[in-house]
Write an enzyme that holds these catalytic residues in place. Sequence first.
Site, short mmCIF file in Angstrom:
data_model
loop_
_atom_site.label_atom_id
_atom_site.label_comp_id
_atom_site.label_asym_id
_atom_site.label_seq_id
_atom_site.Cartn_x
_atom_site.Cartn_y
_atom_site.Cartn_z
N ASP A 67 0.81 -1.22 0.00
CA ASP A 67 0.00 0.00 0.00
C ASP A 67 0.84 1.27 0.00
O ASP A 67 2.07 1.23 0.21
CB ASP A 67 -0.96 0.00 1.20
N ASP A 136 -7.33 -1.86 14.11
CA ASP A 136 -8.74 -2.17 13.79
C ASP A 136 -8.86 -3.47 12.99
O ASP A 136 -9.91 -3.76 12.44
CB ASP A 136 -9.37 -1.00 13.00
N HIS A 138 -7.10 -4.38 10.31
CA HIS A 138 -6.84 -4.32 8.87
C HIS A 138 -5.56 -5.03 8.46
O HIS A 138 -4.60 -5.11 9.23
CB HIS A 138 -6.86 -2.87 8.34
N GLU A 143 -9.71 -1.64 5.43
CA GLU A 143 -10.37 -1.25 6.68
C GLU A 143 -11.63 -2.08 6.90
O GLU A 143 -12.10 -2.76 5.98
CB GLU A 143 -10.72 0.25 6.60
#
Length: 263
Positions: A67, A136, A138, A143
């Site tokens: 990413d 979270d 990910h 997400e």
Amino acid sequence: MEIIITPDYEQMSKTSAQIIAREIRKQHDLVLGLATGDTPVGTYKELAKTHKEEGLDFSKVTAFNLDEYVGLAPLHENSYNFFMEENLFKDINVNPENVYVPQGNTNDPEEFSQWYEKKIKEAGGLDLQVLGIGGDGHIGFNEPGSSFASRTRVKALEKQTIEDNSRFFEKEEDVPRFAITMGIGTILEAKKILLIANGENKANVCAQFIEGPVSSQITASALQLHSYVTVVLDEAAASKLKRKDYYNWVRDNKHLVQKKVGR
Ligand code: F6R
């Protein structure tokens, strides 16, 4: 999923680097997916050391990063392009022509994402994908709520991710709100996956993705659907796992397990 619990960050880094090095030695032209963030810094240091001291050869390896922040040029000091150069690429003999990190400053992120997918395919697909995990849940920047079929695309970042990653920026407002990320579908097509995590702040989310239900709310739980995943944790990140004794038995009886399971 194979769960390897190590005493601390140092050992987590060594163990994960050994796993990556083993795959490169087995297949010199390995297609290697890479992650950024704090977690893999030690792993990359170990890999650089193995290159320097033992001649681990990256010259035929092709690397694809997961990413990049939308809007950040490759030379921006907070870009993942910059991170990879500083933390790994400058210290190994990878051919720059075989290195792919998403371009955050592309004019057309959608077209770029399709090109990225095409490049991964042309390389023969990812042989080994290295992952960290976000607070979270990910993987990449997929997400909560990301489709398990998703491909490389732009994702809006969660509030928690922006807060977590603000430690790398001068102030929270500077953290980009969007990223280009490989999709869950892209990641799941890798032949092998290695996820690493350390620290108490990852303990809950590690218990959720390893032992909880498969849910797009914790996108790392999609890894339960993959047939070859290794998770290397330190004690702190493993502290909320219920089946620790079982994982440790398997780890400590590797010779027996290999004979029976072949892995
Ligand atoms: C980074 C990435 C992210 C990170 C995750 C954990 O390329 O894909 O999923 O792995 O946010 O980051 P750290 O390691 O900084 O806790």
